[in-house]
Design an enzyme around this catalytic site. Structure first.
Site, PDB file in Angstrom:
ATOM      1  CE  LYS A   9      -3.915  -2.218   2.389  1.00  0.00           C
ATOM      2  NZ  LYS A   9      -4.867  -2.110   3.511  1.00  0.00           N
ATOM      3  CE1 TYR A  49      -9.447  -3.333   0.616  1.00  0.00           C
ATOM      4  CE2 TYR A  49      -8.942  -1.222  -0.388  1.00  0.00           C
ATOM      5  CZ  TYR A  49      -8.533  -2.347   0.301  1.00  0.00           C
ATOM      6  OH  TYR A  49      -7.223  -2.488   0.682  1.00  0.00           O
ATOM      7  CG  PHE A  57     -13.876   3.261   7.369  1.00  0.00           C
ATOM      8  CD1 PHE A  57     -13.355   2.310   6.507  1.00  0.00           C
ATOM      9  CD2 PHE A  57     -14.693   2.834   8.413  1.00  0.00           C
ATOM     10  CE1 PHE A  57     -13.635   0.966   6.672  1.00  0.00           C
ATOM     11  CE2 PHE A  57     -14.986   1.481   8.586  1.00  0.00           C
ATOM     12  CZ  PHE A  57     -14.454   0.540   7.707  1.00  0.00           C
ATOM     13  NE  ARG A  85      -6.393 -12.146   5.843  1.00  0.00           N
ATOM     14  CZ  ARG A  85      -7.084 -11.006   5.775  1.00  0.00           C
ATOM     15  NH1 ARG A  85      -6.872 -10.148   4.783  1.00  0.00           N
ATOM     16  NH2 ARG A  85      -7.973 -10.685   6.689  1.00  0.00           N
ATOM     17  CG  ASN A 112      -3.682  -2.167   6.986  1.00  0.00           C
ATOM     18  OD1 ASN A 112      -3.531  -1.870   5.804  1.00  0.00           O
ATOM     19  ND2 ASN A 112      -4.752  -2.811   7.420  1.00  0.00           N
ATOM     20  CG  HIS A 115      -5.393  -6.511  -0.162  1.00  0.00           C
ATOM     21  ND1 HIS A 115      -6.619  -6.612   0.469  1.00  0.00           N
ATOM     22  CD2 HIS A 115      -5.385  -7.470  -1.129  1.00  0.00           C
ATOM     23  CE1 HIS A 115      -7.324  -7.583  -0.113  1.00  0.00           C
ATOM     24  NE2 HIS A 115      -6.598  -8.126  -1.079  1.00  0.00           N
ATOM     25  CD  GLU A 126      -8.690 -10.077  -3.036  1.00  0.00           C
ATOM     26  OE1 GLU A 126      -7.544 -10.409  -2.645  1.00  0.00           O
ATOM     27  OE2 GLU A 126      -9.483  -9.422  -2.339  1.00  0.00           O
TER      28      GLU A 126
END
Ligand code: IDP
Ligand code: MG
Length: 153
Positions: A9, A49, A57, A85, A112, A115, A126
């Site tokens: 990110k 998303y 948010f 993960r 964070n 992803h 994905e």
């Protein structure tokens, strides 16, 4: 073998942590099979998303994810989706365990660092969302015999 999708990110790019984030995955013994840089747009973010579009948010996340290009990668390995993960740690980086990417490198819920697909089913959607077939590679990893036992390959 399983494949999973990760995005490195904008906070990692701004903080110069792209190499560090990748190192967790490389050091673990996973194989990089796809790698590129992309500028995300609203249409892709709404799709990616979709489970968050109604949250207050969401605009913040979308603005954040568009603030720089992201690094898009596909990694391969046995039980790769769950392994990655676990390596990421929980969403809130302040609560993520030490030893995880978010736990070691982050302090934010939104920013964070990474992803990662949350299930094999999600990964199967994905990976093709971000990669064309000819952008993904298969190759013999010479160190597999040290990473896996013969019956695990
Ligand atoms: P995950 O990335 O751990 O799978 P998700 O719930 O799928 O977490 O949320 C996707 C991303 O949206 C998170 O990684 C984080 O960047 C952002 N996010 C999730 N929940 C919040 C929140 O409550 N406030 C701000 N950003 C959030
Ligand atoms: Mg998620």
């Amino acid at each position: 073998m399983e494949r999973t999708l990760i995005l490195i990110k904008p906070d990692a790019l701004q903080r110069g942590l792209v190499g560090r984030v990748m190192s967790y995955l490389e050091d673990k013994g996973l194989t990089l099979v796809g790698n590129k840089m992309m500028q995300l747009d609203d249409s892709l973010l709404h799709e990616h998303y979709a489970h968050l579009v109604d949250k207050p948010f969401f605009k913040g996340i979308a603005d954040f994810m568009k603030s720089t290009p992201v690094i898009v990668q596909c990694w391969e390995g046995q039980e790769c989706v769950e392994v990655v993960r676990k390596l990421c740690g929980v969403t809130n980086a302040r609560e993520a365990a030490s030893g995880t990417i978010r736990g070691d490198l982050g302090m934010s819920v939104q920013s964070n660092l990474i992803h990662a697909s949350d299930s094999l089913e999600t990964a199967k959607v994905e990976v093709p969302r971000f990669f064309k077939d000819d952008e993904l590679f298969s190759y013999d990893k010479k160190n597999y015999e040290y990473i896996y036992a013969p019956d695990e390959k």
